[in-house]
Design an enzyme around this catalytic site. Structure first.
Site, PDB file in Angstrom:
ATOM      1  N   ASN A 106       0.799  -1.239   0.000  1.00  0.00           N
ATOM      2  CA  ASN A 106       0.000   0.000   0.000  1.00  0.00           C
ATOM      3  C   ASN A 106       0.826   1.280   0.000  1.00  0.00           C
ATOM      4  OD1 ASN A 106       0.760  -0.627   2.618  1.00  0.00           O
ATOM      5  ND2 ASN A 106      -1.097   0.152   3.553  1.00  0.00           N
ATOM      6  N   GLU A 110       4.331  -3.663  12.129  1.00  0.00           N
ATOM      7  CA  GLU A 110       3.361  -2.604  11.859  1.00  0.00           C
ATOM      8  C   GLU A 110       2.217  -3.289  11.121  1.00  0.00           C
ATOM      9  OE1 GLU A 110       1.179  -0.324  10.779  1.00  0.00           O
ATOM     10  OE2 GLU A 110       2.444   0.588   9.249  1.00  0.00           O
ATOM     11  N   CYS A 162      -3.442   1.015   6.679  1.00  0.00           N
ATOM     12  CA  CYS A 162      -3.573   0.265   7.934  1.00  0.00           C
ATOM     13  C   CYS A 162      -4.189   1.108   9.052  1.00  0.00           C
ATOM     14  CB  CYS A 162      -2.213  -0.247   8.365  1.00  0.00           C
ATOM     15  SG  CYS A 162      -0.984   1.053   8.426  1.00  0.00           S
ATOM     16  N   GLU A 174       7.616   3.137  14.406  1.00  0.00           N
ATOM     17  CA  GLU A 174       8.378   3.706  13.300  1.00  0.00           C
ATOM     18  C   GLU A 174       8.345   5.220  13.467  1.00  0.00           C
ATOM     19  OE1 GLU A 174       6.607   1.418   9.781  1.00  0.00           O
ATOM     20  OE2 GLU A 174       8.674   0.683   9.922  1.00  0.00           O
TER      21      GLU A 174
HETATM   22  N1  LIG Z   1      -1.345  -3.291   7.860  1.00  0.00           N
HETATM   23  C1  LIG Z   1      -1.049  -3.005   6.631  1.00  0.00           C
HETATM   24  O1  LIG Z   1      -0.463  -1.977   6.370  1.00  0.00           O
HETATM   25  C2  LIG Z   1      -1.387  -3.966   5.577  1.00  0.00           C
HETATM   26  C3  LIG Z   1      -2.407  -4.877   5.713  1.00  0.00           C
HETATM   27  N2  LIG Z   1      -2.695  -5.734   4.699  1.00  0.00           N
HETATM   28  C4  LIG Z   1      -3.827  -6.650   4.844  1.00  0.00           C
HETATM   29  O2  LIG Z   1      -3.378  -7.954   4.523  1.00  0.00           O
HETATM   30  C5  LIG Z   1      -4.159  -8.511   3.474  1.00  0.00           C
HETATM   31  C6  LIG Z   1      -3.282  -9.398   2.623  1.00  0.00           C
HETATM   32  O3  LIG Z   1      -2.296  -8.666   1.911  1.00  0.00           O
HETATM   33  P1  LIG Z   1      -0.858  -9.285   1.660  1.00  0.00           P
HETATM   34  O4  LIG Z   1      -0.078  -8.426   0.748  1.00  0.00           O
HETATM   35  O5  LIG Z   1      -1.009 -10.718   1.272  1.00  0.00           O
HETATM   36  O6  LIG Z   1      -0.216  -9.134   3.113  1.00  0.00           O
HETATM   37  P2  LIG Z   1       0.880  -9.995   3.820  1.00  0.00           P
HETATM   38  O7  LIG Z   1       0.938  -9.546   5.232  1.00  0.00           O
HETATM   39  O8  LIG Z   1       0.699 -11.428   3.598  1.00  0.00           O
HETATM   40  O9  LIG Z   1       2.231  -9.565   3.057  1.00  0.00           O
HETATM   41  C7  LIG Z   1       3.037  -8.486   3.432  1.00  0.00           C
HETATM   42  C8  LIG Z   1       4.486  -8.827   3.112  1.00  0.00           C
HETATM   43  O10 LIG Z   1       4.909  -9.985   3.818  1.00  0.00           O
HETATM   44  C9  LIG Z   1       5.465 -10.948   2.922  1.00  0.00           C
HETATM   45  N3  LIG Z   1       5.197 -12.280   3.459  1.00  0.00           N
HETATM   46  C10 LIG Z   1       4.076 -13.020   3.325  1.00  0.00           C
HETATM   47  N4  LIG Z   1       4.197 -14.189   4.017  1.00  0.00           N
HETATM   48  C11 LIG Z   1       5.418 -14.165   4.595  1.00  0.00           C
HETATM   49  C12 LIG Z   1       6.126 -15.075   5.436  1.00  0.00           C
HETATM   50  N5  LIG Z   1       5.596 -16.241   5.815  1.00  0.00           N
HETATM   51  N6  LIG Z   1       7.368 -14.743   5.843  1.00  0.00           N
HETATM   52  C13 LIG Z   1       7.913 -13.572   5.491  1.00  0.00           C
HETATM   53  N7  LIG Z   1       7.300 -12.678   4.678  1.00  0.00           N
HETATM   54  C14 LIG Z   1       6.065 -12.970   4.248  1.00  0.00           C
HETATM   55  C15 LIG Z   1       4.790 -10.638   1.617  1.00  0.00           C
HETATM   56  O11 LIG Z   1       5.511 -11.157   0.521  1.00  0.00           O
HETATM   57  C16 LIG Z   1       4.757  -9.121   1.648  1.00  0.00           C
HETATM   58  O12 LIG Z   1       6.006  -8.584   1.304  1.00  0.00           O
HETATM   59  C17 LIG Z   1      -4.737  -7.293   2.762  1.00  0.00           C
HETATM   60  O13 LIG Z   1      -5.897  -7.598   2.082  1.00  0.00           O
HETATM   61  C18 LIG Z   1      -4.955  -6.340   3.909  1.00  0.00           C
HETATM   62  O14 LIG Z   1      -6.184  -6.601   4.540  1.00  0.00           O
HETATM   63  C19 LIG Z   1      -1.960  -5.715   3.553  1.00  0.00           C
HETATM   64  C20 LIG Z   1      -0.947  -4.835   3.368  1.00  0.00           C
HETATM   65  C21 LIG Z   1      -0.609  -3.860   4.357  1.00  0.00           C
HETATM   66  C1  LIG Z   2       0.871   7.693   5.935  1.00  0.00           C
HETATM   67  N1  LIG Z   2      -0.325   6.984   6.312  1.00  0.00           N
HETATM   68  C2  LIG Z   2      -0.707   7.289   7.660  1.00  0.00           C
HETATM   69  C3  LIG Z   2      -1.412   7.411   5.463  1.00  0.00           C
HETATM   70  C4  LIG Z   2      -0.152   5.535   6.192  1.00  0.00           C
HETATM   71  C5  LIG Z   2       1.052   4.949   6.884  1.00  0.00           C
HETATM   72  C6  LIG Z   2       0.965   3.526   7.281  1.00  0.00           C
HETATM   73  C7  LIG Z   2       0.637   2.501   6.255  1.00  0.00           C
HETATM   74  O1  LIG Z   2      -0.533   2.254   5.952  1.00  0.00           O
HETATM   75  O2  LIG Z   2       1.570   1.844   5.771  1.00  0.00           O
END
Ligand SMILES: NC(=O)C1=CN([C@@H]2O[C@H](COP(=O)(O)OP(=O)(O)OC[C@H]3O[C@@H](n4cnc5c(N)ncnc54)[C@H](O)[C@@H]3O)[C@@H](O)[C@H]2O)C=CC1
Ligand SMILES: C[N+](C)(C)CCCC(=O)O
Length: 541
Positions: free
Chosen positions: A204, A301, A335, A515
């Site tokens: 994102n 995070e 997030c 962070e």
């Molecule tokens: N809190 C946040 O900022 C975020 C939340 N999400 C949520 O997660 C859902 C799934 O999105 P994803 O991109 O699949 O998130 P994810 O959490 O699975 O992936 C994030 C990162 O972790 C890596 N990863 C995945 N499994 C791993 C493992 N076992 N060991 C080490 N690295 C690993 C991925 O390749 C990617 O670089 C989204 O639909 C959303 O709801 C997604 C992205 C950001």
């Molecule tokens: C910059 N902000 C607050 C819009 C997002 C930062 C955190 C994130 O979703 O990765």
């Protein structure tokens, strides 16, 4: 255009935090940008709108340059969300490539960690200067791969640059304590870097996340191996190029591409000292487990389901702007979003009327066009997931006041893109799926409340605790409510502004560590205690 005022205000507020780059006359800035674009090794061609782009250069980076993998075992297409076109093919790194990247980081660490903080700061400030010069190019490539609007992508690049400038300023602040002991003896503490840190990013905020992790790591004297999300792999390597151009030792910041398997190799590698992760809660748990077996510290995070509480005495205009900022940045894929909007009953009708009017006015379309405020979601499966949440909300009794539908732009080349109209849900109750689960899309759930005590209890009734916000003109109430909210990043009379000078991170299942802000220097360093004897050894034997 009234509905866009909140987003414009975001831009203004962000620039308020710019503090170091000297103002350049605009014609000189333009020239710098053009030169930078000509010099880049990326085959990206500038143009005003989306479609038919291809990226051919390798996206892995170690030992100071881009690396093409010789025997690719695993590769996958990367898409342009605006058009659905394939942008490039991602080559996943396996054990030999991960080893090479980590070895390259170890070599750089030996040199970088010995440099004076002032010297590290100078190199980091040069990196920030290069980012400013390449701002437009980096922002455009981010848009092409992620789908967010160009206006937002520029702010993300600014946030990345500000973060590097901020931590450059802290690079020579690493210091210890002197402690007096009996008999003239004393002890002192030293704050030392950890070694090779791993950063794992989400899709994102691809460029911003890479900067938010690398800036404090590098300021403390560490090296980093960064793995972007396989969905958005194209801008982290630009940051690697920037650091290299700025003069960091070869191998200080490396990029390895891949998904879960590559991430696992990084987390389990014996020569990795720390893992910093941004992404979903389930993956965060796995990463913590892997780090635990090597007794490695983690920064996590993770996701959120944050409350935004709007009391009846709020300034309606600002509360509406805040709610839009809390839900629709980056197509809702944030997030920290305040997706549970609690509105006190007396203000509810007026709030809904205004928020719906402005949501309907949000211009959806080609994210590279200046007037666009909402681009496509990041991928087809993710769009389907978000639309599925809207369908489920309807089934459970929520009322769709606007949006929540697939959106097909008039421009034929955008027809295969992953667009949807931003959605406001009314009549929501606390047990509905849309109120309990992180949707990660442009879907705002509005909930009515009557009293302060009631809303506090409901707002805290979640396993997550990343962010929270409150709108009210009553100063005492604002602080009283914030004190009781279980969240790490709180806002009073605003939402989703993240100046790099302040810590960002979550309570409960939303994460560990922080962070940004001064405190983050502690998360990328370790403390050594040294006891100095000035007398004789008093031996018991
Ligand atoms: N809190 C946040 O900022 C975020 C939340 N999400 C949520 O997660 C859902 C799934 O999105 P994803 O991109 O699949 O998130 P994810 O959490 O699975 O992936 C994030 C990162 O972790 C890596 N990863 C995945 N499994 C791993 C493992 N076992 N060991 C080490 N690295 C690993 C991925 O390749 C990617 O670089 C989204 O639909 C959303 O709801 C997604 C992205 C950001
Ligand atoms: C910059 N902000 C607050 C819009 C997002 C930062 C955190 C994130 O979703 O990765």
């Amino acid at each position: 255009m009234a509905g866009l005022r909140g987003v414009v205000a975001f831009g203004i507020r962000y620039t308020k935090y710019s503090f170091s780059l000297p103002q350049m006359p605009s014609h000189r800035l333009l020239k710098t940008v053009r030169l930078a674009v000509r010099n880049t090794s990326c085959t990206f061609a500038r143009s005003a709108c989306s479609g038919s782009r291809e990226i051919r250069d390798p996206l892995n980076f170690w030992c100071g340059g881009r690396v093409r993998i010789e025997h690719v075992k695993n590769s996958e297409p990367v898409y342009e969300p605006a058009t659905g076109h394939v942008l490039c093919h991602l080559e996943h790194c396996g054990p030999p490539e991960v080893d090479q990247a980590i070895k390259s980081a170890q070599a750089a660490f030996r040199q970088w960690s010995k440099m004076a903080g002032m010297d590290r700061a100078r190199v980091m400030l040069e990196a920030a200067r290069i980012i400013q010069a390449r701002r437009e190019e980096i922002a455009e490539i981010e848009v092409v791969n992620n789908g967010k609007s160009i206006t937002e992508a520029r702010l993300d690049v600014d946030s990345a640059r500000l973060c590097i400038e901020y931590f450059a300023g802290l690079a020579c602040s690493l210091a210890g304590q002197h402690v007096q002991l009996p008999g003239g003896s004393f002890a002192y503490t030293r704050r030392e870097p950890l070694g090779v840190c791993v950063g794992i990013g989400a899709w994102n905020y691809p460029f911003q996340i890479a900067a938010w992790k690398s800036a404090p790591a590098l300021a403390c004297g560490n090296a980093m191996v960064f793995k972007p999300s396989p969905v958005t792999p194209v801008t982290a390597v630009l940051l690697a190029e920037v650091y290299a151009q700025a003069g960091v030792p070869e191998g200080l910041f490396n990029v390895v591409q891949g998904g879960q398997d590559t991430g696992t190799l990084l987390c389990q590698h014996p020569d990795v000292a720390k893992v910093s992760f941004t992404g979903s809660v389930p993956t965060g748990k796995k990463i913590m487990e892997m780090a635990a077996s090597g007794v490695k510290p983690v920064t996590l995070e993770l996701g959120g389901k944050s409350p935004l509480i709007i009391f009846e005495d709020s300034d309606l205009e600002n509360a509406v702007r805040g709610a839009l900022m809390a839900n629709f940045l980056s197509q809702g894929q944030v997030c920290s979003n305040g997706t549970r909007v609690f509105v006190q009953r007396a203000l509810l009708a007026q709030f809904l009327e205004e928020v719906v009017r402005r949501t309907k006015a949000i211009q959806i379309g080609d994210p590279l066009l200046e007037q666009t405020r909402m681009g496509p979601l990041v991928s087809r499966p993710h769009l389907d997931k978000v639309l599925g949440y809207v369908a489920q909300a309807k089934k459970e009794g929520a009322r769709v006041l606007c949006g929540g539908e697939p959106f097909v732009p008039a421009d034929p080349k955008l027809r295969e893109g992953y667009y949807m109209s931003p959605c406001v849900l009314d009549d929501c109750t606390d047990n509905m799926t849309c109120v309990r689960e992180e949707i990660f899309g442009p879907v705002m759930s509005v909930l009515a409340f009557d009293t302060e005590a009631e809303v506090l209890q409901r707002a805290n009734d979640t396993s997550m605790g990343l962010a929270a916000g409150v709108f009210t003109k009553d100063v005492k109430r604002a602080h009283r409510v914030i004190e009781q909210l279980q969240a790490g990043s709180c806002f009073i009379n605003n939402y989703n502004i993240t100046p790099v000078e302040v810590p960002f991170g979550g309570y409960k299942a939303s994460g560990i560590g922080r962070e940004n802000g001064q405190v983050t220097m502690e998360f990328y360093s370790q403390l050594k205690t040294v006891v100095v004897e000035m007398g004789d050894v008093d031996s018991l034997f």
